[in-house]
Scaffold this motif. Sequence first.
Motif, PDB file in Angstrom:
ATOM      1  N   SER A  13       0.612  -1.144   0.040  1.00 53.27           N
ATOM      2  CA  SER A  13       0.043   0.033  -0.105  1.00 53.27           C
ATOM      3  C   SER A  13       0.926   1.306  -0.064  1.00 53.27           C
ATOM      4  CB  SER A  13      -1.003  -0.060   1.175  1.00 53.27           C
ATOM      5  OG  SER A  13      -0.164  -0.321   2.513  1.00 53.27           O
ATOM      6  N   GLU A  14       1.935   1.254  -0.536  1.00 53.64           N
ATOM      7  CA  GLU A  14       3.050   2.150  -0.631  1.00 53.64           C
ATOM      8  C   GLU A  14       3.216   2.488  -2.117  1.00 53.64           C
ATOM      9  OE1 GLU A  14       4.510   5.603   0.736  1.00 53.64           O
ATOM     10  OE2 GLU A  14       3.966   3.955   2.071  1.00 53.64           O
ATOM     11  N   ILE A  15       3.215   3.632  -2.625  1.00 55.66           N
ATOM     12  CA  ILE A  15       3.699   3.781  -4.193  1.00 55.66           C
ATOM     13  C   ILE A  15       5.000   3.569  -4.361  1.00 55.66           C
ATOM     14  CG2 ILE A  15       3.359   5.145  -5.963  1.00 55.66           C
ATOM     15  CD1 ILE A  15       0.814   6.519  -4.759  1.00 55.66           C
ATOM     16  N   CYS A  16       5.449   2.421  -4.659  1.00 53.84           N
ATOM     17  CA  CYS A  16       6.906   1.941  -4.842  1.00 53.84           C
ATOM     18  C   CYS A  16       7.309   1.788  -6.193  1.00 53.84           C
ATOM     19  CB  CYS A  16       7.290   0.862  -3.914  1.00 53.84           C
ATOM     20  SG  CYS A  16       5.971  -0.650  -4.629  1.00 53.84           S
ATOM     21  N   GLY A  17       6.740   2.314  -7.275  1.00 55.73           N
ATOM     22  CA  GLY A  17       7.367   2.579  -8.642  1.00 55.73           C
ATOM     23  C   GLY A  17       6.162   1.835  -9.719  1.00 55.73           C
ATOM     24  N   ALA A  18       6.738   1.517 -10.813  1.00 55.01           N
ATOM     25  CA  ALA A  18       5.775   1.285 -11.897  1.00 55.01           C
ATOM     26  C   ALA A  18       5.183   0.167 -11.628  1.00 55.01           C
ATOM     27  CB  ALA A  18       6.857   0.978 -13.048  1.00 55.01           C
ATOM     28  N   ASN A  19       5.461  -1.047 -11.038  1.00 54.33           N
ATOM     29  CA  ASN A  19       4.696  -2.303 -10.854  1.00 54.33           C
ATOM     30  C   ASN A  19       4.174  -1.987  -9.300  1.00 54.33           C
ATOM     31  OD1 ASN A  19       4.979  -3.245 -13.269  1.00 54.33           O
ATOM     32  ND2 ASN A  19       7.216  -4.305 -12.765  1.00 54.33           N
ATOM     33  N   HIS A  20       4.181  -1.056  -8.838  1.00 51.34           N
ATOM     34  CA  HIS A  20       3.360  -1.131  -7.258  1.00 51.34           C
ATOM     35  C   HIS A  20       2.119  -1.809  -7.243  1.00 51.34           C
ATOM     36  CE1 HIS A  20       1.409   0.545  -4.001  1.00 51.34           C
ATOM     37  NE2 HIS A  20       0.260   0.816  -4.842  1.00 51.34           N
ATOM     38  N   SER A  21       1.537  -1.903  -8.148  1.00 47.04           N
ATOM     39  CA  SER A  21       0.047  -2.639  -7.998  1.00 47.04           C
ATOM     40  C   SER A  21       0.343  -4.084  -8.284  1.00 47.04           C
ATOM     41  CB  SER A  21      -1.066  -2.135  -8.769  1.00 47.04           C
ATOM     42  OG  SER A  21      -0.418  -2.171 -10.226  1.00 47.04           O
ATOM     43  N   PHE A  22       1.500  -4.584  -8.354  1.00 44.59           N
ATOM     44  CA  PHE A  22       1.634  -5.692  -8.782  1.00 44.59           C
ATOM     45  C   PHE A  22       2.556  -6.750  -7.747  1.00 44.59           C
ATOM     46  CE2 PHE A  22       1.179  -3.902 -12.567  1.00 44.59           C
ATOM     47  CZ  PHE A  22       0.074  -4.371 -13.206  1.00 44.59           C
TER      48      PHE A  22
END
Length: 229
Positions: A197-206
């Motif tokens: 649940s932290e925006i950690c980059g391009a594939n954050h949602s994966f």
Amino acid sequence: MATWSYLTLQDASSPLMEQLIFFHDHIMLVLVLILTFVGYLMASLFSNSLINRYMLENQPIEIIWTSVPALILIFIALPSLRLLYLLDEINSPSLTLKTIGHQWYWSYEYSDFLQVEFDSYMVNSNDLESSSFRLLDVDNRTVLPMMTQIRVLISAADVIHSWTVPTLGVKADAIPGRLNQVSFLISRPGLFYGQCSEICGANHSFMPIVVESVSTNSFLNWISSSSEM
């Protein structure tokens, strides 16, 4: 019923989450009552000049509407401080799990056992089974025993991540160079899903999380089979 379930918190699978839901529901009830009462007063002020003069020029009423909000804030603050304390409390854990966030997957290590560690990647949509959930299932689930106090040590190898499983009431940042910890007890068997649940980059949602809660005997059998691999 199905539509309403999307607007509420997930069903609790730990005592901490039960307390969080209880606190949330009762505070929302209080806030709804306050909004209803204040709305009624505002409508009365605009519609009745006598009530308007009485409300604005009455010192006891001014004392009441100054002191009552303070009491309401105390009513909200005390149980919330108790919950914050319980969320940070570590009670003699029976099992320690270490998890490290990477771009973009999780790795796990069972610190109490030798050579039990693995990486957990999201299952590609083309490889999903009919019973699996898209963007939520992983190739290696995190198996944990139910009715056992568990401590999770959380860190990251590259950027800030966040290990979050809503139904367990768990959310902790994974920060490079720092070790955070959370503690929980799973009260029922099942599969519990979470995500970074932290925006950690391009594939954050994966980079999903899947916790599989099993009985103690099933967990020990899983540990034995994992150690032999």
